[in-house]
Design a protein around this motif. Structure first.
Motif, PDB file in Angstrom:
ATOM      1  N   LEU A  45     -13.282  17.494 -37.142  1.00  0.00           N
ATOM      2  CA  LEU A  45     -14.269  17.082 -36.147  1.00  0.00           C
ATOM      3  C   LEU A  45     -14.041  17.785 -34.815  1.00  0.00           C
ATOM      4  CD1 LEU A  45     -14.638  13.275 -36.887  1.00  0.00           C
ATOM      5  CD2 LEU A  45     -16.232  15.116 -37.424  1.00  0.00           C
ATOM      6  N   PHE A  46     -12.779  17.990 -34.440  1.00  0.00           N
ATOM      7  CA  PHE A  46     -12.487  18.723 -33.207  1.00  0.00           C
ATOM      8  C   PHE A  46     -12.980  20.157 -33.317  1.00  0.00           C
ATOM      9  CE2 PHE A  46      -9.672  21.571 -30.848  1.00  0.00           C
ATOM     10  CZ  PHE A  46      -9.907  21.108 -29.561  1.00  0.00           C
ATOM     11  N   GLY A  47     -12.729  20.797 -34.459  1.00  0.00           N
ATOM     12  CA  GLY A  47     -13.180  22.181 -34.662  1.00  0.00           C
ATOM     13  C   GLY A  47     -14.688  22.282 -34.668  1.00  0.00           C
ATOM     14  N   ALA A  48     -15.366  21.333 -35.307  1.00  0.00           N
ATOM     15  CA  ALA A  48     -16.828  21.352 -35.335  1.00  0.00           C
ATOM     16  C   ALA A  48     -17.393  21.130 -33.934  1.00  0.00           C
ATOM     17  CB  ALA A  48     -17.346  20.280 -36.297  1.00  0.00           C
ATOM     18  N   GLY A  49     -16.794  20.236 -33.194  1.00  0.00           N
ATOM     19  CA  GLY A  49     -17.263  19.996 -31.822  1.00  0.00           C
ATOM     20  C   GLY A  49     -17.114  21.223 -30.944  1.00  0.00           C
ATOM     21  N   PHE A  50     -16.001  21.905 -31.076  1.00  0.00           N
ATOM     22  CA  PHE A  50     -15.782  23.128 -30.297  1.00  0.00           C
ATOM     23  C   PHE A  50     -16.768  24.208 -30.707  1.00  0.00           C
ATOM     24  CE2 PHE A  50     -13.775  27.288 -29.759  1.00  0.00           C
ATOM     25  CZ  PHE A  50     -13.581  27.266 -28.393  1.00  0.00           C
ATOM     26  N   ALA A  51     -16.996  24.347 -32.018  1.00  0.00           N
ATOM     27  CA  ALA A  51     -17.916  25.377 -32.506  1.00  0.00           C
ATOM     28  C   ALA A  51     -19.333  25.094 -32.036  1.00  0.00           C
ATOM     29  CB  ALA A  51     -17.854  25.455 -34.030  1.00  0.00           C
ATOM     30  N   LEU A  52     -19.755  23.847 -32.096  1.00  0.00           N
ATOM     31  CA  LEU A  52     -21.103  23.502 -31.655  1.00  0.00           C
ATOM     32  C   LEU A  52     -21.266  23.730 -30.152  1.00  0.00           C
ATOM     33  CD1 LEU A  52     -21.869  20.337 -33.786  1.00  0.00           C
ATOM     34  CD2 LEU A  52     -22.814  22.626 -34.034  1.00  0.00           C
ATOM     35  N   GLU A  53     -20.238  23.412 -29.389  1.00  0.00           N
ATOM     36  CA  GLU A  53     -20.298  23.650 -27.940  1.00  0.00           C
ATOM     37  C   GLU A  53     -20.418  25.144 -27.652  1.00  0.00           C
ATOM     38  OE1 GLU A  53     -20.266  22.653 -23.884  1.00  0.00           O
ATOM     39  OE2 GLU A  53     -20.378  21.317 -25.605  1.00  0.00           O
ATOM     40  N   ALA A  54     -19.647  25.948 -28.375  1.00  0.00           N
ATOM     41  CA  ALA A  54     -19.711  27.401 -28.184  1.00  0.00           C
ATOM     42  C   ALA A  54     -21.084  27.932 -28.580  1.00  0.00           C
ATOM     43  CB  ALA A  54     -18.609  28.082 -28.997  1.00  0.00           C
ATOM     44  N   TRP A  65     -23.929  26.353 -28.412  1.00  0.00           N
ATOM     45  CA  TRP A  65     -24.898  25.996 -27.370  1.00  0.00           C
ATOM     46  C   TRP A  65     -24.822  26.986 -26.211  1.00  0.00           C
ATOM     47  CZ3 TRP A  65     -29.096  23.398 -27.640  1.00  0.00           C
ATOM     48  CH2 TRP A  65     -29.224  22.337 -28.515  1.00  0.00           C
ATOM     49  N   TRP A  66     -23.610  27.384 -25.828  1.00  0.00           N
ATOM     50  CA  TRP A  66     -23.469  28.359 -24.734  1.00  0.00           C
ATOM     51  C   TRP A  66     -24.030  29.714 -25.136  1.00  0.00           C
ATOM     52  CZ3 TRP A  66     -22.944  27.354 -19.892  1.00  0.00           C
ATOM     53  CH2 TRP A  66     -22.303  26.195 -19.483  1.00  0.00           C
ATOM     54  N   ILE A  67     -23.776  30.138 -26.362  1.00  0.00           N
ATOM     55  CA  ILE A  67     -24.313  31.415 -26.836  1.00  0.00           C
ATOM     56  C   ILE A  67     -25.836  31.372 -26.879  1.00  0.00           C
ATOM     57  CG2 ILE A  67     -24.453  32.934 -28.858  1.00  0.00           C
ATOM     58  CD1 ILE A  67     -21.496  32.188 -29.395  1.00  0.00           C
ATOM     59  N   ALA A  68     -26.398  30.252 -27.345  1.00  0.00           N
ATOM     60  CA  ALA A  68     -27.853  30.113 -27.397  1.00  0.00           C
ATOM     61  C   ALA A  68     -28.459  30.150 -25.993  1.00  0.00           C
ATOM     62  CB  ALA A  68     -28.237  28.809 -28.099  1.00  0.00           C
ATOM     63  N   ALA A  69     -27.801  29.534 -25.018  1.00  0.00           N
ATOM     64  CA  ALA A  69     -28.310  29.547 -23.645  1.00  0.00           C
ATOM     65  C   ALA A  69     -28.281  30.965 -23.072  1.00  0.00           C
ATOM     66  CB  ALA A  69     -27.483  28.600 -22.774  1.00  0.00           C
ATOM     67  N   ILE A  70     -27.227  31.717 -23.340  1.00  0.00           N
ATOM     68  CA  ILE A  70     -27.125  33.087 -22.837  1.00  0.00           C
ATOM     69  C   ILE A  70     -28.190  33.973 -23.478  1.00  0.00           C
ATOM     70  CG2 ILE A  70     -25.646  35.138 -22.871  1.00  0.00           C
ATOM     71  CD1 ILE A  70     -23.256  33.179 -22.570  1.00  0.00           C
ATOM     72  N   VAL A  71     -28.410  33.824 -24.783  1.00  0.00           N
ATOM     73  CA  VAL A  71     -29.434  34.614 -25.464  1.00  0.00           C
ATOM     74  C   VAL A  71     -30.818  34.270 -24.922  1.00  0.00           C
ATOM     75  CG1 VAL A  71     -30.565  34.959 -27.699  1.00  0.00           C
ATOM     76  CG2 VAL A  71     -28.081  35.013 -27.531  1.00  0.00           C
ATOM     77  N   LEU A  72     -31.073  32.996 -24.650  1.00  0.00           N
ATOM     78  CA  LEU A  72     -32.358  32.587 -24.095  1.00  0.00           C
ATOM     79  C   LEU A  72     -32.597  33.220 -22.726  1.00  0.00           C
ATOM     80  CD1 LEU A  72     -34.904  30.811 -24.227  1.00  0.00           C
ATOM     81  CD2 LEU A  72     -33.565  29.017 -23.121  1.00  0.00           C
TER      82      LEU A  72
END
Length: 57
Positions: free
Chosen positions: A14-23, A25-32
């Motif tokens: 769950l910690f790994g999934a949370g970190f991956a999802l957070e990353a 979201w940041w990548i998606a915001a930068i691409v947008l």
């Protein structure tokens, strides 16, 4: 001992999934932001020529 290991493995997953999802979201915001900037900052076309797009589709 087995339930303790299962809880520990679940916590790590769950910690790994949370970190991956957070990353992601940041990548998606930068691409947008880059995609929106592509519409604002575009190369100028020669007079009378069609305006070229910076994307291929």
């Amino acid at each position: 001992m087995v339930p303790l290991l299962l809880v520990l493995i679940l916590a790590v997953l769950l910690f790994g999934a949370g970190f991956a999802l957070e990353a992601l979201w940041w990548i998606a915001a930068i691409v947008l932001v880059l995609w929106l900037l592509g519409f604002v900052i575009h190369p100028t076309a020669a007079p009378g020529a069609r305006r070229s797009r910076w994307y291929r589709w």
